[in-house]
Design a protein around this motif. Structure first.
Motif, PDB file in Angstrom:
ATOM      1  N   GLN A 159       2.938  -4.338   7.736  1.00 18.31           N
ATOM      2  CA  GLN A 159       1.680  -3.498   7.040  1.00 18.31           C
ATOM      3  C   GLN A 159       1.059  -2.670   8.154  1.00 18.31           C
ATOM      4  O   GLN A 159       0.592  -3.124   9.221  1.00 18.31           O
ATOM      5  CB  GLN A 159       0.939  -4.412   6.533  1.00 18.31           C
ATOM      6  N   SER A 160       1.110  -1.376   7.780  1.00 17.61           N
ATOM      7  CA  SER A 160       0.332  -0.491   8.603  1.00 17.61           C
ATOM      8  C   SER A 160      -1.289  -0.790   8.832  1.00 17.61           C
ATOM      9  O   SER A 160      -1.628  -0.542   9.843  1.00 17.61           O
ATOM     10  CB  SER A 160       0.439   0.965   8.076  1.00 17.61           C
ATOM     11  N   LYS A 161      -1.816  -1.400   7.951  1.00 16.86           N
ATOM     12  CA  LYS A 161      -3.177  -1.748   7.986  1.00 16.86           C
ATOM     13  C   LYS A 161      -3.514  -2.807   8.895  1.00 16.86           C
ATOM     14  O   LYS A 161      -4.423  -2.881   9.586  1.00 16.86           O
ATOM     15  CB  LYS A 161      -3.816  -1.564   6.547  1.00 16.86           C
ATOM     16  N   THR A 162      -2.864  -3.893   8.501  1.00 17.77           N
ATOM     17  CA  THR A 162      -3.053  -5.219   9.146  1.00 17.77           C
ATOM     18  C   THR A 162      -2.182  -5.491  10.250  1.00 17.77           C
ATOM     19  O   THR A 162      -2.211  -6.581  11.060  1.00 17.77           O
ATOM     20  CB  THR A 162      -3.062  -6.245   8.100  1.00 17.77           C
ATOM     21  N   ARG A 205       0.772  -1.093   0.111  1.00 20.46           N
ATOM     22  CA  ARG A 205      -0.015   0.162  -0.141  1.00 20.46           C
ATOM     23  C   ARG A 205       0.788   1.271  -0.039  1.00 20.46           C
ATOM     24  O   ARG A 205       1.961   1.206   0.478  1.00 20.46           O
ATOM     25  CB  ARG A 205      -0.887  -0.006   1.059  1.00 20.46           C
ATOM     26  N   LYS A 222       0.859   3.893   2.037  1.00 16.04           N
ATOM     27  CA  LYS A 222       1.480   4.179   3.140  1.00 16.04           C
ATOM     28  C   LYS A 222       2.722   3.352   3.506  1.00 16.04           C
ATOM     29  O   LYS A 222       3.430   4.009   4.051  1.00 16.04           O
ATOM     30  CB  LYS A 222       0.345   4.037   4.275  1.00 16.04           C
ATOM     31  N   ASP A 223       2.616   2.248   3.226  1.00 19.47           N
ATOM     32  CA  ASP A 223       3.869   1.155   3.450  1.00 19.47           C
ATOM     33  C   ASP A 223       5.030   1.561   2.464  1.00 19.47           C
ATOM     34  O   ASP A 223       6.201   1.431   2.911  1.00 19.47           O
ATOM     35  CB  ASP A 223       3.350  -0.110   3.616  1.00 19.47           C
TER      36      ASP A 223
END
Length: 162
Positions: free
Chosen positions: A44-47, A23, A25-26
Protein backbone atom coordinates in the motif's frame (compact mmCIF):
# COMPACT_ATOMS: atom_id res chain seq x y z
CA UNK A 1 -26.54 -3.02 -13.37
CA UNK A 2 -23.77 -0.40 -13.66
CA UNK A 3 -20.94 -2.90 -13.94
CA UNK A 4 -22.55 -4.80 -16.80
CA UNK A 5 -23.10 -1.61 -18.79
CA UNK A 6 -19.77 0.12 -18.26
CA UNK A 7 -16.88 -0.01 -20.71
CA UNK A 8 -14.63 -3.07 -20.45
CA UNK A 9 -11.52 -1.01 -19.65
CA UNK A 10 -13.33 0.57 -16.68
CA UNK A 11 -14.70 -2.73 -15.39
CA UNK A 12 -11.20 -3.91 -14.44
CA UNK A 13 -10.30 -1.17 -11.93
CA UNK A 14 -13.83 -1.27 -10.51
CA UNK A 15 -13.61 -5.02 -9.88
CA UNK A 16 -10.13 -4.70 -8.39
CA UNK A 17 -11.32 -1.98 -6.01
CA UNK A 18 -14.49 -3.84 -5.12
CA UNK A 19 -12.81 -7.19 -4.47
CA UNK A 20 -9.55 -6.00 -2.89
CA UNK A 21 -10.71 -2.79 -1.20
CA UNK A 22 -7.57 -0.96 -2.26
CA UNK A 23 -7.14 2.77 -2.69
CA UNK A 24 -7.32 4.41 -6.12
CA UNK A 25 -3.55 5.00 -6.21
CA UNK A 26 -2.82 1.34 -5.48
CA UNK A 27 -5.36 0.18 -8.07
CA UNK A 28 -3.87 2.27 -10.91
CA UNK A 29 -0.32 1.17 -10.05
CA UNK A 30 -1.16 -2.53 -9.66
CA UNK A 31 0.97 -4.67 -11.98
CA UNK A 32 0.39 -8.06 -13.51
CA UNK A 33 3.20 -9.37 -11.35
CA UNK A 34 1.11 -8.56 -8.26
CA UNK A 35 -1.74 -10.75 -9.52
CA UNK A 36 -0.57 -14.24 -8.65
CA UNK A 37 -3.72 -16.20 -9.42
CA UNK A 38 -4.90 -17.11 -5.94
CA UNK A 39 -3.62 -13.92 -4.35
CA UNK A 40 -3.13 -10.25 -5.13
CA UNK A 41 -0.02 -8.88 -3.46
CA UNK A 42 -0.17 -5.17 -2.64
CA UNK A 43 2.32 -2.82 -1.01
CA UNK A 44 0.00 0.00 0.00
CA UNK A 45 1.29 3.41 -1.00
CA UNK A 46 -0.21 5.19 2.01
CA UNK A 47 0.89 2.84 4.80
CA UNK A 48 3.61 0.74 3.14
CA UNK A 49 1.73 -2.31 4.45
CA UNK A 50 2.39 -5.47 2.45
CA UNK A 51 -0.84 -7.40 1.94
CA UNK A 52 -1.48 -10.78 0.39
CA UNK A 53 -5.18 -10.67 -0.45
CA UNK A 54 -6.95 -13.85 -1.48
CA UNK A 55 -8.25 -13.28 -5.00
CA UNK A 56 -12.03 -13.53 -5.19
CA UNK A 57 -13.21 -16.01 -7.83
CA UNK A 58 -15.00 -13.34 -9.87
CA UNK A 59 -11.94 -11.09 -9.94
CA UNK A 60 -9.69 -14.01 -10.87
CA UNK A 61 -12.00 -15.01 -13.75
CA UNK A 62 -12.04 -11.44 -15.00
CA UNK A 63 -8.28 -10.96 -14.80
CA UNK A 64 -7.55 -14.38 -16.33
CA UNK A 65 -9.75 -13.42 -19.27
CA UNK A 66 -7.90 -10.18 -20.03
CA UNK A 67 -5.23 -9.69 -22.63
CA UNK A 68 -2.15 -8.46 -20.79
CA UNK A 69 -1.12 -5.14 -22.30
CA UNK A 70 1.94 -3.71 -20.63
CA UNK A 71 3.02 -3.82 -17.00
CA UNK A 72 0.00 -2.38 -15.18
CA UNK A 73 -3.34 -4.17 -15.06
CA UNK A 74 -5.65 -1.16 -15.41
CA UNK A 75 -5.42 0.58 -18.74
CA UNK A 76 -7.56 3.04 -20.66
CA UNK A 77 -9.43 2.08 -23.82
CA UNK A 78 -6.31 3.18 -25.73
CA UNK A 79 -4.13 0.77 -23.70
CA UNK A 80 -2.33 3.43 -21.65
CA UNK A 81 -1.98 3.23 -17.89
CA UNK A 82 -4.61 5.14 -15.95
CA UNK A 83 -3.52 7.95 -13.68
CA UNK A 84 -5.40 8.48 -10.44
CA UNK A 85 -7.20 11.47 -11.92
CA UNK A 86 -7.97 9.88 -15.29
CA UNK A 87 -9.51 6.87 -13.55
CA UNK A 88 -11.66 9.08 -11.33
CA UNK A 89 -12.77 11.11 -14.34
CA UNK A 90 -13.57 7.98 -16.35
CA UNK A 91 -15.69 6.67 -13.47
CA UNK A 92 -17.50 10.02 -13.06
CA UNK A 93 -18.25 10.10 -16.79
CA UNK A 94 -19.55 6.53 -16.79
CA UNK A 95 -21.72 7.17 -13.73
CA UNK A 96 -23.16 10.34 -15.29
CA UNK A 97 -23.99 8.41 -18.46
CA UNK A 98 -25.84 5.68 -16.55
CA UNK A 99 -29.50 6.38 -15.98
CA UNK A 100 -30.56 5.98 -12.37
CA UNK A 101 -27.03 6.04 -10.90
CA UNK A 102 -26.44 8.48 -8.04
CA UNK A 103 -23.88 11.07 -9.12
CA UNK A 104 -21.65 10.74 -6.05
CA UNK A 105 -20.05 7.38 -6.88
CA UNK A 106 -16.25 7.23 -6.64
CA UNK A 107 -13.29 4.91 -6.49
CA UNK A 108 -13.02 5.62 -2.77
CA UNK A 109 -16.65 4.61 -2.40
CA UNK A 110 -15.70 1.19 -3.76
CA UNK A 111 -13.29 0.84 -0.85
CA UNK A 112 -16.19 1.45 1.53
CA UNK A 113 -18.33 -0.97 -0.49
CA UNK A 114 -15.67 -3.66 -0.17
CA UNK A 115 -15.60 -3.27 3.61
CA UNK A 116 -19.40 -3.26 3.82
CA UNK A 117 -19.72 -6.34 1.63
CA UNK A 118 -17.24 -8.21 3.81
CA UNK A 119 -19.18 -7.27 6.94
CA UNK A 120 -22.46 -8.33 5.31
CA UNK A 121 -20.81 -11.67 4.48
CA UNK A 122 -20.03 -12.16 8.17
CA UNK A 123 -16.33 -11.28 8.15
CA UNK A 124 -14.79 -10.19 11.43
CA UNK A 125 -13.25 -6.75 11.78
CA UNK A 126 -9.83 -8.42 11.90
CA UNK A 127 -10.52 -10.13 8.57
CA UNK A 128 -11.67 -6.85 7.05
CA UNK A 129 -8.55 -5.10 8.40
CA UNK A 130 -6.39 -7.74 6.74
CA UNK A 131 -7.88 -6.97 3.33
CA UNK A 132 -8.20 -3.18 3.55
CA UNK A 133 -4.86 -2.81 5.30
CA UNK A 134 -6.16 -0.66 8.13
CA UNK A 135 -3.97 -0.49 11.15
CA UNK A 136 -6.70 0.38 13.63
CA UNK A 137 -9.88 -1.40 14.59
CA UNK A 138 -11.77 1.91 14.54
CA UNK A 139 -10.91 2.69 10.91
CA UNK A 140 -11.75 -0.82 9.72
CA UNK A 141 -15.08 -0.64 11.53
CA UNK A 142 -15.81 2.72 9.88
CA UNK A 143 -15.32 1.28 6.42
CA UNK A 144 -17.12 -1.95 7.16
CA UNK A 145 -20.25 -0.73 8.86
CA UNK A 146 -21.18 2.68 7.48
CA UNK A 147 -23.53 1.31 4.84
CA UNK A 148 -25.20 -1.09 7.27
CA UNK A 149 -25.72 1.67 9.84
CA UNK A 150 -27.21 3.93 7.16
CA UNK A 151 -29.55 1.15 6.02
CA UNK A 152 -30.65 0.48 9.61
CA UNK A 153 -31.30 4.20 10.10
CA UNK A 154 -33.56 4.37 7.03
CA UNK A 155 -35.44 1.24 8.09
CA UNK A 156 -36.10 2.79 11.51
CA UNK A 157 -37.29 6.05 9.95
CA UNK A 158 -39.61 4.17 7.59
CA UNK A 159 -40.99 2.09 10.47
CA UNK A 160 -41.88 5.22 12.43
CA UNK A 161 -43.47 6.83 9.37
CA UNK A 162 -45.60 3.79 8.51
Amino acid sequence: MFLRGCAAHLRTPILIALYTGQRRKDVVHMTWKQFQGDIVRVRQSKTSALLDIACHTELRKHLDGLKRRGVVICTTAAGKAFTENSLSQALRTAVAATEGMPANRSMHGLRYAAGSRMEEAGCTVAEIESVLGHQTFKMALKYASQRLRAKAAMQKMEAVEA
